[in-house]
Design an enzyme around this catalytic site. Structure first.
Site, mmCIF file in Angstrom:
data_model
loop_
_atom_site.group_PDB
_atom_site.id
_atom_site.type_symbol
_atom_site.label_atom_id
_atom_site.label_comp_id
_atom_site.label_asym_id
_atom_site.label_seq_id
_atom_site.Cartn_x
_atom_site.Cartn_y
_atom_site.Cartn_z
ATOM 1 N N ALA A 112 44.650 76.752 -76.970
ATOM 2 C CA ALA A 112 43.444 76.393 -77.715
ATOM 3 C C ALA A 112 43.402 74.877 -77.793
ATOM 4 C CB ALA A 112 43.455 77.013 -79.110
ATOM 5 N N SER A 113 42.210 74.329 -77.981
ATOM 6 C CA SER A 113 42.053 72.880 -77.892
ATOM 7 C C SER A 113 42.585 72.126 -79.098
ATOM 8 C CB SER A 113 40.574 72.528 -77.683
ATOM 9 O OG SER A 113 40.113 73.061 -76.459
ATOM 10 N N THR A 114 42.490 72.702 -80.298
ATOM 11 C CA THR A 114 42.896 71.986 -81.497
ATOM 12 C C THR A 114 43.808 72.853 -82.342
ATOM 13 O OG1 THR A 114 41.087 72.788 -82.904
ATOM 14 C CG2 THR A 114 40.639 70.859 -81.512
#
Length: 213
Positions: free
Chosen positions: A9-11
């Site tokens: 996931a990006s964050t």
């Protein structure tokens, strides 16, 4: 052949393990066992992904890299995608993505059928390139729309920036005051060095204020 699942996931605010159940279900339906799962919260637009490269370093020729979607593997620009793809090909890893049905055929093909394997490799290589390019385009389109929205909001006097995470920043400043290294703080909190620099200035200003008193 060992199956290694990759979840990204990006964050840190997003749940990187969200798709784990889908990967496990996919593997079980095909009598496969996931030998290891690698999870990280990093941007797909960057090659700085330690868990992905740890996965690749653990792989042997013929092992499977299982992902939910190709964009979990790459939102990279063309040159970085070529670097990652070259490493995958060098090791001999098979990429299987739930959103790329042509990649599923790699599971059942026998090791001795070289012609069919080469044909599948060619088809999947082309499809991976296409989906990786689309993932990159989607990333760039979203970034462009975000910039346009910010510029419009600034022009209308409505943009106030991202809300500060006061609880996290307070904890970081306490770590700085105790003399913990920047590298250790970044690793523990995931904050950027730019944010860390701003908070370090606050700590120094606070110390100066106390001395002045």
């Amino acid at each position: 052949m060992l199956v290694r699942a990759y979840l990204r996931a990006s964050t840190r605010e997003q749940d990187a393990t969200r798709a784990k159940a889908d990967l496990v279900r996919f593997a079980n339906e095909r009598d496969l066992r996931i030998a290891a799962t690698y999870v990280e919260n990093e941007s797909g637009a960057s090659l700085a992904r330690p868990e992905l490269f740890r996965l690749l370093s653990d792989c042997h020729p013929g092992d499977m890299l299982l992902v939910e979607q190709v964009d979990r593997l790459s939102r990279l620009n063309a040159s970085d995608w070529e670097r990652l793809k070259s490493e995958i090909q060098r090791i001999g890893v098979r990429v299987v993505a739930l959103d790329l049905p042509t990649s599923w055929n790699q599971i059942a093909i026998s090791e001795g059928d070289d012609i069919q394997r080469r044909m599948l490799d060619a088809v999947n290589g082309m499809m991976l390139d296409m989906l990786a390019a689309l993932a990159r385009k989607d990333y760039e389109d979203r970034r462009r729309r975000q910039r346009q929205g910010i510029e419009k909001a600034k022009g209308e006097g409505l943009y106030k920036g991202r809300p500060e995470d006061r609880e996290r920043n307070t904890a970081i400043m306490q770590m700085l005051a105790k003399g913990q290294s920047w590298s250790a703080i970044v690793k523990a909190t995931g904050c950027s060095r730019a944010t860390l620099s701003k908070l370090a200035k606050r700590v120094k200003e606070g110390v100066k204020a106390k001395v002045a008193e």
